[in-house]
Design a protein around this motif. Structure first.
Motif, PDB file in Angstrom:
ATOM      1  N   SER A  93      16.255  48.540 -26.428  1.00 38.74           N
ATOM      2  CA  SER A  93      15.701  49.609 -27.307  1.00 38.74           C
ATOM      3  C   SER A  93      15.335  49.118 -28.756  1.00 38.74           C
ATOM      4  CB  SER A  93      16.734  50.717 -27.207  1.00 38.74           C
ATOM      5  OG  SER A  93      16.401  51.655 -28.125  1.00 38.74           O
ATOM      6  N   PRO A  94      14.419  49.617 -29.443  1.00 40.06           N
ATOM      7  CA  PRO A  94      14.131  49.244 -30.746  1.00 40.06           C
ATOM      8  C   PRO A  94      15.049  50.163 -31.872  1.00 40.06           C
ATOM      9  CG  PRO A  94      12.342  50.754 -30.233  1.00 40.06           C
ATOM     10  CD  PRO A  94      13.285  50.648 -28.980  1.00 40.06           C
ATOM     11  N   PHE A  95      15.893  51.007 -31.146  1.00 40.61           N
ATOM     12  CA  PHE A  95      16.806  51.885 -32.100  1.00 40.61           C
ATOM     13  C   PHE A  95      18.067  51.206 -32.694  1.00 40.61           C
ATOM     14  CE2 PHE A  95      15.632  55.550 -29.119  1.00 40.61           C
ATOM     15  CZ  PHE A  95      14.259  55.889 -29.788  1.00 40.61           C
ATOM     16  N   ASP A  96      18.341  51.682 -33.992  1.00 34.20           N
ATOM     17  CA  ASP A  96      19.540  50.816 -34.487  1.00 34.20           C
ATOM     18  C   ASP A  96      20.689  51.567 -34.085  1.00 34.20           C
ATOM     19  OD1 ASP A  96      21.250  49.730 -36.120  1.00 34.20           O
ATOM     20  OD2 ASP A  96      20.156  50.131 -37.975  1.00 34.20           O
ATOM     21  N   TYR A  97      21.242  51.488 -32.958  1.00 31.43           N
ATOM     22  CA  TYR A  97      22.351  52.399 -32.378  1.00 31.43           C
ATOM     23  C   TYR A  97      23.464  52.290 -33.413  1.00 31.43           C
ATOM     24  CZ  TYR A  97      20.010  53.724 -28.253  1.00 31.43           C
ATOM     25  OH  TYR A  97      18.915  54.174 -27.083  1.00 31.43           O
ATOM     26  N   ALA A  98      23.955  51.227 -33.905  1.00 38.19           N
ATOM     27  CA  ALA A  98      25.144  50.984 -34.746  1.00 38.19           C
ATOM     28  C   ALA A  98      24.884  51.948 -35.995  1.00 38.19           C
ATOM     29  CB  ALA A  98      25.252  49.597 -35.299  1.00 38.19           C
ATOM     30  N   ARG A  99      23.556  52.259 -36.384  1.00 38.18           N
ATOM     31  CA  ARG A  99      23.454  53.168 -37.515  1.00 38.18           C
ATOM     32  C   ARG A  99      23.317  54.563 -36.928  1.00 38.18           C
ATOM     33  NH1 ARG A  99      19.295  55.537 -39.754  1.00 38.18           N
ATOM     34  NH2 ARG A  99      17.723  54.128 -38.243  1.00 38.18           N
TER      35      ARG A  99
ATOM     36  N   ALA B 175      27.293  48.375 -20.533  1.00 37.16           N
ATOM     37  CA  ALA B 175      25.787  49.095 -20.125  1.00 37.16           C
ATOM     38  C   ALA B 175      25.405  49.996 -21.076  1.00 37.16           C
ATOM     39  CB  ALA B 175      26.375  49.775 -18.582  1.00 37.16           C
ATOM     40  N   LEU B 176      26.569  50.672 -22.017  1.00 36.55           N
ATOM     41  CA  LEU B 176      25.721  51.652 -22.824  1.00 36.55           C
ATOM     42  C   LEU B 176      25.328  51.044 -24.205  1.00 36.55           C
ATOM     43  CD1 LEU B 176      29.118  53.695 -22.898  1.00 36.55           C
ATOM     44  CD2 LEU B 176      26.830  54.534 -22.225  1.00 36.55           C
ATOM     45  N   PRO B 177      24.198  51.764 -24.726  1.00 39.84           N
ATOM     46  CA  PRO B 177      23.819  51.239 -25.930  1.00 39.84           C
ATOM     47  C   PRO B 177      24.746  50.942 -26.995  1.00 39.84           C
ATOM     48  CG  PRO B 177      22.733  53.310 -25.227  1.00 39.84           C
ATOM     49  CD  PRO B 177      24.032  53.198 -24.520  1.00 39.84           C
ATOM     50  N   PRO B 178      24.569  49.947 -27.923  1.00 39.80           N
ATOM     51  CA  PRO B 178      25.515  49.314 -28.879  1.00 39.80           C
ATOM     52  C   PRO B 178      25.843  50.313 -29.903  1.00 39.80           C
ATOM     53  CG  PRO B 178      23.604  48.416 -29.281  1.00 39.80           C
ATOM     54  CD  PRO B 178      23.363  49.264 -28.066  1.00 39.80           C
ATOM     55  N   MET B 179      26.425  51.304 -29.731  1.00 39.15           N
ATOM     56  CA  MET B 179      26.860  52.284 -30.627  1.00 39.15           C
ATOM     57  C   MET B 179      28.078  51.977 -31.437  1.00 39.15           C
ATOM     58  SD  MET B 179      26.427  56.072 -28.384  1.00 39.15           S
ATOM     59  CE  MET B 179      24.943  56.229 -27.589  1.00 39.15           C
ATOM     60  N   ARG B 180      28.335  52.258 -32.701  1.00 44.40           N
ATOM     61  CA  ARG B 180      29.695  52.100 -33.435  1.00 44.40           C
ATOM     62  C   ARG B 180      30.854  52.889 -32.821  1.00 44.40           C
ATOM     63  NH1 ARG B 180      26.759  55.497 -36.687  1.00 44.40           N
ATOM     64  NH2 ARG B 180      28.054  57.442 -37.460  1.00 44.40           N
TER      65      ARG B 180
END
Length: 701
Positions: A468-474, A668-673
């Motif tokens: 994904s192009p999303f900035d999941y950490a932010r 497996a999840l998006p790299p969220m903080r």
């Protein structure tokens, strides 16, 4: 279908078709290309262009591509652009009729205009989506004692029938897709009269098929595709050999959709439909020649008696099939019920045989009676080797037998037939093999995407994974409550409701609760309803209203909440884990009650696990964990839908952090903080609160 004027595909000389198509694709996705000029919101994405190049390579050269494109990649245009630029005839299949309508009505026309391509497009659905003019005429007579209230709906359809061109019932305002009137005014393979029908020339199904055969791009759905593989009747048998490019979107649903059609089933709904048609046609066309009421009642009573031996439970339950019969069913009752049903169908067939020369309707009804007799005999015998049986018990009953996956069918009847099913005019030419493209946002949790490729027989396919192009950490945070009880604790549902309720209260709604069971759905829905009774927050619970209505009300309420009013929380299960697009401030918190492992008591799950164990592998590691990982990715994917979205994912299951397999699921999840504790949870909630709601009480009594 022609390429754009500036496309390299029209340059002179011998050009590598793969390179030529890839260059054309690059031009379309360039910063100042056709898409950028057509839409101010377009911006080049490396992942989207990379996927489009991979699709172009397979489309031009043939082969099989499996592509997992995470949320935000823009996968639809990534496969549509090379497909349209190729100039080939293309078959597009997607998971649902809703997505099918979106592709045909919005995405394809928009892209064709942007590329200046004169593309002829067609939409092809199953029979049950189109009005049958012949059955509409007979519908008033077919109404049973408990269906008289449907006369108003039939009258509405009769008026609409005078103006519709397509006969697609989705175009009729106010008609719910599960309306009981639909079987009365649509045909099935069993009751269609074919060329013998008096309405044959005006038939909407035939019109749709003719348009599909003349189109450059045909949009179907997975159900229609696999129904045709099973019965070769939907029109696909003529269409597929003329198509060189086949693309499956939302491909993660292929296996479960396919096995529904590649096995056998016998349901009380089928039997009651036959009984109703038997009575209506008999009284209309041969009154007095046969006792139609006796024959019809015999089938109806036998069908209802078969359902009753399974008890009065009206919830949806899958029962194991143990040896000769479903689990928990008394053997003598089972044999007597099937015998009574078989005898009633045999008597109906004999009655129909007496009048079969009077009208085509009787010939078709006789064929249906014989087919139903054969199915009764099949389910009275042994299960086919390599298949599994179960009983779906709800308000209706369905006896099911299916293969465990679609691998053999894909290898032998799709990929294996690619060379032999080329269009006749291309047989003598040197043309590439057929191109097969399988696309989804979630296809597995390992580099080879074996969760998808194994059951679908695609182990030799080219694999592409695009992040994904999303900035999941932010943009997003993940919170796993430490103090919550285990999922099997009776207090778990109430605690999930409290956590979700805190988010709802702080944000004035904008919360989606995804549950893994209907029991949790009811518990959490009831607790939230109690908490917000008398407030401006609306608690929406799946099952209380149609899905489309629930979504519309959720959007409307949360749009109002941004101005300090309204707000809604939606508690849902099953189909709401995917295909739900709620961007922006409409949805900012997704709560998942527990890890979505496959239900251990499900007969199909058990059969698949037994097969894996027999192969010397671990059913938990090789089946349960990948299933949970894919479902978790789907649920988490509801949260962040655009580059500007922000939100929080809450997973109320401590196994995610305490068990060894939790690391695999987290990966497996998006790299969220990650949020460490409840204080961080509350603090993050506060950052999501709209500025104009920062002061004062969030929920007004």
């Amino acid at each position: 279908m022609n390429s754009p004027d500036d496309s390299p595909l029209e340059s002179g000389g011998a050009v590598d078709p793969v390179q030529s198509l890839q260059e054309a694709v690059s031009a379309v996705f360039a910063p100042h290309g056709p898409l950028a000029e057509a839409a101010d919101t377009f911006c080049p994405r490396e992942g989207q262009t990379r996927m489009a190049q991979a699709v172009a390579r397979v489309v031009a050269g043939g082969g099989v591509l499996v592509a997992e494109a995470a949320t935000g990649v823009g996968k639809t245009f990534a496969y549509l652009v090379p497909a349209l630029l190729s100039g080939e005839r293309v078959l597009l299949s997607t998971a649902t009729k809703t997505l099918q309508d979106q592709l045909f009505g919005r995405d394809l026309p928009s892209l064709a205009r942007s590329l200046n391509l004169p593309v002829r497009m067609a939409l092809l659905k199953g029979r049950g989506s189109y009005l049958c003019l012949h059955r509409l005429e007979a519908a008033p007579q077919a109404l049973g004692t408990y269906e008289r209230g449907l006369q108003h709906a039939i009258s509405k359809i009769e008026r609409w029938a005078q103006t519709t061109r397509t006969g697609d019932l989705a175009e009729l305002p106010g008609l719910h897709e599960n309306s009981p009137v639909i079987p009365l005014v649509t045909s099935t393979r069993e009751n269609c009269l074919g060329a013998e029908c008096p309405k044959w020339r005006a038939c909407h199904v035939n019109l749709a098929r003719r348009e599909a055969m003349a189109a450059d791009v045909v949009v179907v759905n997975h159900h229609l595709f696999f129904a045709d593989l099973a019965i070769r009747e939907s029109g696909m048998a003529e269409l597929l050999p003329t198509v060189r490019v086949v693309i499956f979107d939302e491909a993660h649903q292929l296996n479960e959709t396919g096995i529904q059609f590649l096995g056998q089933h016998l349901g009380t709904a089928q039997l009651l439909d036959f009984s109703r048609d038997l009575l209506a046609v008999g009284l209309q066309q041969a009154r007095g020649l046969v006792d139609w009421s006796l024959l019809s009642n015999g089938v109806e009573i036998a069908a209802r008696d078969l359902r009753m031996i399974f008890g009065s439970n009206r919830g949806s339950t899958r029962l194991r099939w143990v040896d000769e019969m479903p689990e928990g069913i008394e053997p003598r009752e089972w044999r007597q019920s099937l015998g009574k049903l078989g005898e009633a169908l045999l008597q109906a067939a004999e009655g129909l045989d007496k009048v079969s020369e009077l009208a085509p309707d009787f010939v078709r009804l006789h064929e249906r009676a014989v087919l139903l007799c054969e199915k009764v005999a099949r389910f009275a015998g042994e299960c086919e080797a390599g298949a599994v049986r179960w009983a779906d018990v709800g308000s209706q009953l369905r006896l099911m037998e299916s293969p465990l996956d679609i691998a053999d069918v894909v290898r032998t009847r799709l990929l294996g037939s690619s060379e032999t099913e080329q269009a006749p005019e291309a047989a003598s030419e040197a043309v590439p093999s057929r191109a097969w493209v399988f696309v989804s946002a979630t296809l597995g949790d390992d580099p080879n995407l074996t969760w998808f490729t194994g059951p679908c027989g695609l182990s030799e396919a080219e694999i592409l994974r695009v992040g994904s192009p999303f900035d999941y950490a932010r943009q997003a945070a993940l919170y796993v409550p430490r103090q919550i009880v285990k999922p099997n604790d009776p207090a778990h549902g109430a605690q999930v409701a409290r956590i979700a309720g805190d988010a709802v209260e702080r944000l004035r709604g904008r919360t989606l609760v995804l549950t893994t069971t209907l029991r949790a759905l009811r518990t959490i829905g009831e607790k939230l309803s109690e908490r917000f009774k008398g407030t401006h927050v609306e608690v929406l619970v799946q099952g209380e209203l149609p899905k489309r209505v629930l979504m519309d009300r959720f959007r409307a309420a949360n749009s109002a909440s941004s101005s300090g009013q309204g707000g809604a929380v939606l508690v849902a299960s099953a189909s709401f884990w995917e295909g739900v697009d709620l961007p922006g401030d409409t949805l900012q918190v997704v709560v998942i009650d527990k890890l979505p492992f496959p239900p251990p008591g499900d007969p199909l799950v058990e059969a698949r696990c037994r097969r894996i164990e027999a192969e010397g592998r671990s059913a938990f590691a090789d089946y349960s964990i990948p299933e949970a990982a894919v479902a978790l990715k789907q649920g988490a994917g509801r949260l962040i839908r655009r580059e500007t979205d922000t939100g929080m994912l809450v997973i109320c299951d401590t196994r995610l952090t305490s068990m060894g397999y939790g690391k695999r699921l987290l990966a497996a999840l998006p790299p969220m903080r990650r949020l460490a504790d409840e204080a961080a949870f509350q603090e993050t909630l506060q950052t999501l609160v709209k500025p104009d709601l920062q002061e004062g009480v969030m929920i007004d009594a």
